[in-house]
Scaffold this active site. Structure first.
Site, short mmCIF file in Angstrom:
data_model
loop_
_atom_site.label_atom_id
_atom_site.label_comp_id
_atom_site.label_asym_id
_atom_site.label_seq_id
_atom_site.Cartn_x
_atom_site.Cartn_y
_atom_site.Cartn_z
N HIS A 1 4.19 20.58 35.38
CA HIS A 1 5.44 19.68 35.48
C HIS A 1 6.17 20.24 36.69
CE1 HIS A 1 5.09 17.67 31.36
NE2 HIS A 1 3.94 17.88 31.77
N GLU B 1 9.44 20.54 37.01
CA GLU B 1 10.47 21.63 36.84
C GLU B 1 9.82 23.13 36.42
OE1 GLU B 1 11.58 17.64 35.38
OE2 GLU B 1 10.05 18.54 35.25
N CYS C 1 11.08 16.99 30.17
CA CYS C 1 10.44 16.80 28.92
C CYS C 1 10.62 17.83 27.89
CB CYS C 1 9.21 16.75 28.97
SG CYS C 1 7.95 18.05 29.41
N CYS D 1 9.26 21.44 29.44
CA CYS D 1 10.19 21.72 30.42
C CYS D 1 11.40 22.44 30.01
CB CYS D 1 10.52 20.73 31.36
SG CYS D 1 8.94 20.20 32.33
#
Length: 187
Positions: free
Chosen positions: A89, A91, A124, A127
């Site tokens: 992801h 992040e 999310c 993260c």
């Protein structure tokens, strides 16, 4: 007599359920209470560029930057499909890049008051766990996830907590910890 005891607990249980749903509802929406921050132009351009990079591999177009004292120290975009990496992801990739470039020790010693994570989309749960683990206190994003998304995640989280089980083997994990040079109880 038995019925009276049961009836006494109904208001308490109702109140607890109300607070549970209130906290579940609000925990991801506190940002809505504050005014919207102005995003510096250079950061916005970089976030859009990174999000567009994710599109090249068919990933969800999310870009993220980690900023320390107005300097970008980590960049990331979604690479789940492109790298076949479930944790790819934006992040997490931005945090990883900063930690690799600086070294984990230097990264860990940064003054967290001057560290900000920017993302094009609200992080999310995975993260969020990484953000919390590495003590990144200032997180800003362009687009938020819907309240229905967070209610669904809250329900999944509740069921996870209900279904998780402890198994034997505590002494095995303690033995492994004792082998680690950074374990505090190691002599």
């Amino acid at each position: 007599m038995e019925t009276r005891k049961k009836n006494k607990f109904i208001p308490v249980i109702s109140l607890l359920l109300f607070f549970f749903f209130l906290i579940t509802f609000l925990q991801t929406r506190f940002y809505a209470i504050r005014s919207m921050d102005k995003l510096p132009g250079y950061y916005k351009t970089e976030l859009v560029r990174l999000g567009a990079k994710a599109l090249e591999t068919g990933d969800v177009p999310v870009g993220s930057i980690l900023v320390y004292r107005d300097s970008i120290i980590g960049r990331g975009y979604n690479t789940v499909i492109g790298n076949n990496n479930l944790t790819g992801h934006a992040e997490i990739n931005a945090i990883n890049e900063a930690a690799v470039r600086m070294g984990l020790k230097v990264f860990s010693d940064l003054d967290r008051k001057h560290l900000t994570l920017y993302s094009t989309y609200e992080p999310c749960e995975m993260c969020k766990g990484t953000i919390l683990h590495y003590n990144i206190k200032d997180v800003r994003f362009m687009k938020s996830k819907s309240i229905f998304h967070w209610w669904k995640i809250g329900a999944k989280s509740l069921f996870y907590e209900i279904k998780k089980r402890h198994t034997e083997g505590t002494n095995i994990q303690d033995s492994l910890f004792m082998l680690h040079s950074g374990f505090p109880d190691r002599k």
